[in-house]
Write a protein that holds these residues in place. Structure first.
Motif, mmCIF file in Angstrom:
data_model
loop_
_atom_site.group_PDB
_atom_site.id
_atom_site.type_symbol
_atom_site.label_atom_id
_atom_site.label_comp_id
_atom_site.label_asym_id
_atom_site.label_seq_id
_atom_site.Cartn_x
_atom_site.Cartn_y
_atom_site.Cartn_z
ATOM 1 N N MET A 1 128.209 -71.825 30.076
ATOM 2 C CA MET A 1 127.424 -71.005 31.113
ATOM 3 C C MET A 1 126.252 -70.593 30.490
ATOM 4 O O MET A 1 125.256 -70.131 30.930
ATOM 5 C CB MET A 1 128.481 -69.783 31.238
ATOM 6 N N MET A 2 125.947 -70.702 29.199
ATOM 7 C CA MET A 2 124.848 -70.019 28.213
ATOM 8 C C MET A 2 124.810 -70.663 27.004
ATOM 9 O O MET A 2 125.965 -70.863 26.233
ATOM 10 C CB MET A 2 124.639 -68.479 28.356
ATOM 11 N N LEU A 6 125.319 -63.823 23.750
ATOM 12 C CA LEU A 6 125.408 -62.966 24.777
ATOM 13 C C LEU A 6 125.308 -61.355 24.107
ATOM 14 O O LEU A 6 124.506 -60.640 24.732
ATOM 15 C CB LEU A 6 126.591 -62.957 25.732
ATOM 16 N N ILE A 116 118.455 -60.594 31.112
ATOM 17 C CA ILE A 116 119.199 -61.618 31.121
ATOM 18 C C ILE A 116 119.291 -62.134 32.582
ATOM 19 O O ILE A 116 119.032 -61.639 33.452
ATOM 20 C CB ILE A 116 120.659 -60.892 30.862
ATOM 21 N N ASP A 119 122.823 -64.833 36.763
ATOM 22 C CA ASP A 119 123.962 -65.916 36.969
ATOM 23 C C ASP A 119 124.794 -65.424 35.662
ATOM 24 O O ASP A 119 125.979 -65.981 35.744
ATOM 25 C CB ASP A 119 123.755 -67.131 37.063
ATOM 26 N N TRP A 120 124.486 -64.547 34.704
ATOM 27 C CA TRP A 120 125.247 -64.172 33.808
ATOM 28 C C TRP A 120 126.437 -63.301 34.137
ATOM 29 O O TRP A 120 127.145 -62.517 33.467
ATOM 30 C CB TRP A 120 124.537 -63.570 32.655
ATOM 31 N N THR A 194 132.780 -61.862 25.434
ATOM 32 C CA THR A 194 132.062 -63.099 24.832
ATOM 33 C C THR A 194 132.798 -64.099 24.447
ATOM 34 O O THR A 194 132.266 -65.392 24.150
ATOM 35 C CB THR A 194 131.269 -62.304 23.512
ATOM 36 N N HIS A 201 133.714 -68.984 27.982
ATOM 37 C CA HIS A 201 132.354 -68.456 28.650
ATOM 38 C C HIS A 201 132.462 -66.926 28.189
ATOM 39 O O HIS A 201 133.408 -66.126 27.962
ATOM 40 C CB HIS A 201 132.662 -68.627 30.136
ATOM 41 N N PHE A 203 130.187 -63.398 29.671
ATOM 42 C CA PHE A 203 129.784 -62.897 30.782
ATOM 43 C C PHE A 203 129.817 -61.522 30.917
ATOM 44 O O PHE A 203 130.549 -60.649 30.338
ATOM 45 C CB PHE A 203 130.723 -63.587 32.189
#
Length: 298
Positions: A1-2, A6, A116, A119-120, A194, A201, A203
């Motif tokens: 996802m990233m 995060l 950020i 889409d997070w 996290t 993922h 988010f």
């Protein structure tokens, strides 16, 4: 996802919102920056917070606590003002049913990357796909009693366990509880995970909006509004901008129903935007007292 951490990304995206009400007192809340893609291929940075943070600040302008990094790597606290209401009413966009507000913000040069991506934010499928369960750890960022983690004005990180089940779908369960001490100044802070689920993922799960109290006693529980409603408020903003409409003063969230504990007393929820001493840019330190309207010694 990233591909980034995060936690660090959200620390950089989270800012203090405050409004002086006297020489020694100010109203304090928390917000975080989100970059919103637009139809024309550009992006716009918005500040996300709890709607009551703006509603409880009576003046037209608030201060946003930016941090600027120097050439030697040191950070400085450099707040600036932002207008949140005009003669026509609120300048923010507010969810019609939940305690969520967003407002477009002019980010200082060099700080736009601190926002950020949108889409997070968790969507309706995230909790199910990531198998989020009661007892999972969530973290939040904010400014309890207007204090920061250091003199540079970065937010304080806290963690707690998810205290609700089930948490999906959001239409049925728009808010959930986390087991942590939520205090004045934390309202509007991001709540996030996290490392959870088979895919690992990370988010943003939601926005911290209230603390739970029973008979005027805090139960060390925070109330979180699902991030789905941040997404919905962003869509409301984009639709309004596309039709040339201004934010509407009539978009007021409904009063939250008391949270009734089976077999027990009625449990109420209290928001966490309070008057605190003017501790702008001040790192946390031991206090003379606790709770309520805290006075922090110089």
């Amino acid at each position: 996802m990233m591909d980034v951490d995060l936690t660090v990304a959200l620390i950089k995206a989270t800012v203090q919102i405050d409004q002086p009400i006297s020489e020694a007192k100010r109203m304090v809340g928390t917000g975080f920056l989100v970059s919103v893609p637009k139809a024309d291929g550009t992006s716009e940075v918005v500040l996300v917070t709890a709607a009551h943070v703006f509603e409880k600040m009576p003046a037209a302008d608030v201060r946003i606590g930016w941090r600027v990094q120097g050439v030697k790597g040191n950070w400085s606290y450099v707040p600036s003002t932002m207008t949140i209401r005009t003669v026509n009413g609120p300048a923010w966009y507010q969810h019609p049913a939940q305690d969520i507000a967003i407002i477009p913000v002019n980010v200082p040069e060099g700080l736009r990357d601190s926002a950020i991506p949108a889409d997070w934010l968790a969507d309706d499928a995230t909790f199910v796909n990531e198998r989020v369960a009661a007892g999972d750890e969530m973290m939040t960022l904010g400014y309890p009693h207007g204090l920061s983690a250091n003199v540079a004005g970065f937010p304080i990180l806290r963690a707690g366990r998810l205290a609700s089940w089930p948490v999906a779908p959001s239409a049925t369960y728009p808010t959930f509880l986390i087991d942590l001490t939520a205090v004045p100044g934390n309202s509007g802070g991001p709540v996030f995970m996290t490392s959870q689920g088979d895919k690992g993922h990370a988010f943003v799960a939601g926005v911290l909006i209230k603390q739970v109290e029973d008979d005027n006693q805090r139960l060390e529980l925070g109330v979180v509004t699902d991030a789905v409603f941040v997404r919905e408020t962003i869509n409301l903003m984009l639709k309004a901008q596309g039709t040339g409409l201004n934010p509407s003063a009539s978009l007021k969230p409904a009063a939250p129903a008391p949270m009734r504990t089976p077999g027990g007393a009625t449990t109420d929820t209290q928001d966490m935007t309070r008057r605190v001493t003017d501790t702008v840019g001040q790192a946390a330190k031991p206090s003379q007292g606790e709770g309520g309207e805290q006075v922090t010694p110089n």
